[in-house]
Design an enzyme around this catalytic site. Structure first.
Site, mmCIF file in Angstrom:
data_model
loop_
_atom_site.group_PDB
_atom_site.id
_atom_site.type_symbol
_atom_site.label_atom_id
_atom_site.label_comp_id
_atom_site.label_asym_id
_atom_site.label_seq_id
_atom_site.Cartn_x
_atom_site.Cartn_y
_atom_site.Cartn_z
ATOM 1 N N ARG A 1 0.827 -1.207 0.000
ATOM 2 C CA ARG A 1 0.000 0.000 0.000
ATOM 3 C C ARG A 1 0.862 1.257 0.000
ATOM 4 N NH1 ARG A 1 -2.720 -3.496 3.771
ATOM 5 N NH2 ARG A 1 -4.798 -4.065 3.055
ATOM 6 N N ASP B 1 -10.089 -4.314 8.228
ATOM 7 C CA ASP B 1 -9.147 -5.256 8.836
ATOM 8 C C ASP B 1 -9.746 -5.870 10.102
ATOM 9 O OD1 ASP B 1 -6.355 -4.290 7.369
ATOM 10 O OD2 ASP B 1 -7.733 -2.646 7.790
ATOM 11 N N ARG C 1 -12.220 -8.400 9.176
ATOM 12 C CA ARG C 1 -11.536 -9.633 8.767
ATOM 13 C C ARG C 1 -11.080 -10.418 10.002
ATOM 14 N NH1 ARG C 1 -8.068 -6.479 4.091
ATOM 15 N NH2 ARG C 1 -9.449 -6.928 2.323
ATOM 16 N N HIS D 1 -3.240 0.902 8.329
ATOM 17 C CA HIS D 1 -3.973 -0.053 7.486
ATOM 18 C C HIS D 1 -2.951 -0.578 6.489
ATOM 19 C CE1 HIS D 1 -6.885 -1.929 4.868
ATOM 20 N NE2 HIS D 1 -6.601 -1.106 3.873
#
Length: 321
Positions: free
Chosen positions: A90, A150, A153, A177
């Site tokens: 990212r 997240d 998840r 993140h």
């Protein structure tokens, strides 16, 4: 300008923006959704396609527009940016997407926008910081989707492991993140029952730490795994964005780990990352007394350091501590 609390705008009509518009159309939260994209034809096509589902949902005017059309929106969701490619972190995206934000955010702020600016593009922590710097809006009204996905998840993986409804699991991923994120296990529980104790109740008497490390790693690598298989992730983050919008529009005072600018909490300053806060109609309404153990504090500071080093390379006028 008066805010239209039944109106939302989405800047960026790629996979994430379009999936978010689809999720919001089904939610019934808004009566108007405006879609913007550098490619106007793309925005028009997505708006038209999603509009054809309205007869099966609730009345909603979904259309393409420009920046003048979104100034009175209650929330502007920014998903625009270069896509994350297989093998790319990212943070690799940073310079490209900060450049894109330097063209988008001033167009929003110059129209005297009074609503909430919700950043969903990656890397979300850096771009949230950039949006704050470029917009000049109050901190409570500029924040990112952060680790809301997240954390979802994490709850999903724990629910599979423990055989329990994920809605009964209370656990957060915090920090960046991205690659330096971590699970705050010290506060995780299943309806008030500490995670290790619940594991034993389910017959897992040994290697709790190994299982937790494996689950946390699966969460951290989930995006990379999905991207390697289908080139992009978008359904999960669309649902996470819808959840944040629900908290705002319904003034739910929900506790969510959104990415927000830090001003001294846990000794952190001039960085945007995710720690649970209360989210309602005014955006981020207040912090909560979230506790971390010594190991988690070390990880949080390392995560913040990683992000600050990237921020300093982005020409965003970062002040020094």
């Amino acid at each position: 300008m008066t805010i239209n609390y039944r109106k939302v705008a989405i800047v960026g009509c790629g996979f994430v923006g379009s999936a978010t518009a689809f999720a919001l159309m089904q939610s019934g939260l808004f009566s108007e959704i405006v879609m913007l994209d550098a490619d106007m034809a793309k925005a028009e096509g997505e708006a038209l396609d999603i509009s054809h589902g309205v007869p099966f949902s609730k009345p909603c005017d979904i259309h393409a527009g420009d920046y003048d059309d979104v100034a009175d929106s209650s929330i502007i969701i920014v998903t625009a940016g270069a896509a994350q490619k297989p093998g790319e972190t990212r943070l690799d995206l940073i310079k490209k997407n900060v450049g894109i934000f330097k063209s988008i955010i001033p167009e929003i702020s110059k129209r005297n926008f009074k609503g909430i600016l919700l950043i969903v593009a990656n890397p979300v922590d850096i771009l949230t910081y950039a949006a704050k710097q470029l917009s000049g809006l109050p901190d409570n009204r500029v924040f990112g989707s952060g680790t809301v996905l997240d954390s979802a998840r994490l709850r999903f993986n724990l629910s599979e492991h423990l055989g329990v409804d994920p809605r009964s699991i209370h656990a957060f991923i915090i920090g960046e993140h991205g690659d330096s994120e971590f699970a705050a296990w010290s506060s995780a529980n299943v309806s008030g029952v500490e995670i290790s104790r619940f594991c034993e109740m389910r017959g897992y008497f040994h290697d709790h730490d190994v299982a937790k490390d494996n689950i946390a790693d699966e969460v951290k690598n989930a995006a990379y795994d999905i991207i390697s298989k289908k080139r992009a992730t978008y359904y999960g983050v669309a649902m996470a964005t819808k959840r944040i919008c629900e908290a705002i529009i319904r003034d739910e005072k929900s506790i969510l780990p959104v990415s927000s600018i830090q001003h001294g909490r846990f000794g952190l300053n001039d960085v945007s990352l995710s720690i649970p806060v209360i989210v309602g109609k005014d955006g981020i309404e207040s912090e909560i007394p979230f506790s971390l153990n010594d190991e988690e504090m070390k990880k949080l500071r390392e995560s913040a350091k990683t992000l600050k080093e990237v921020i300093k390379s982005c020409d965003l006028d970062v002040s020094e501590e």
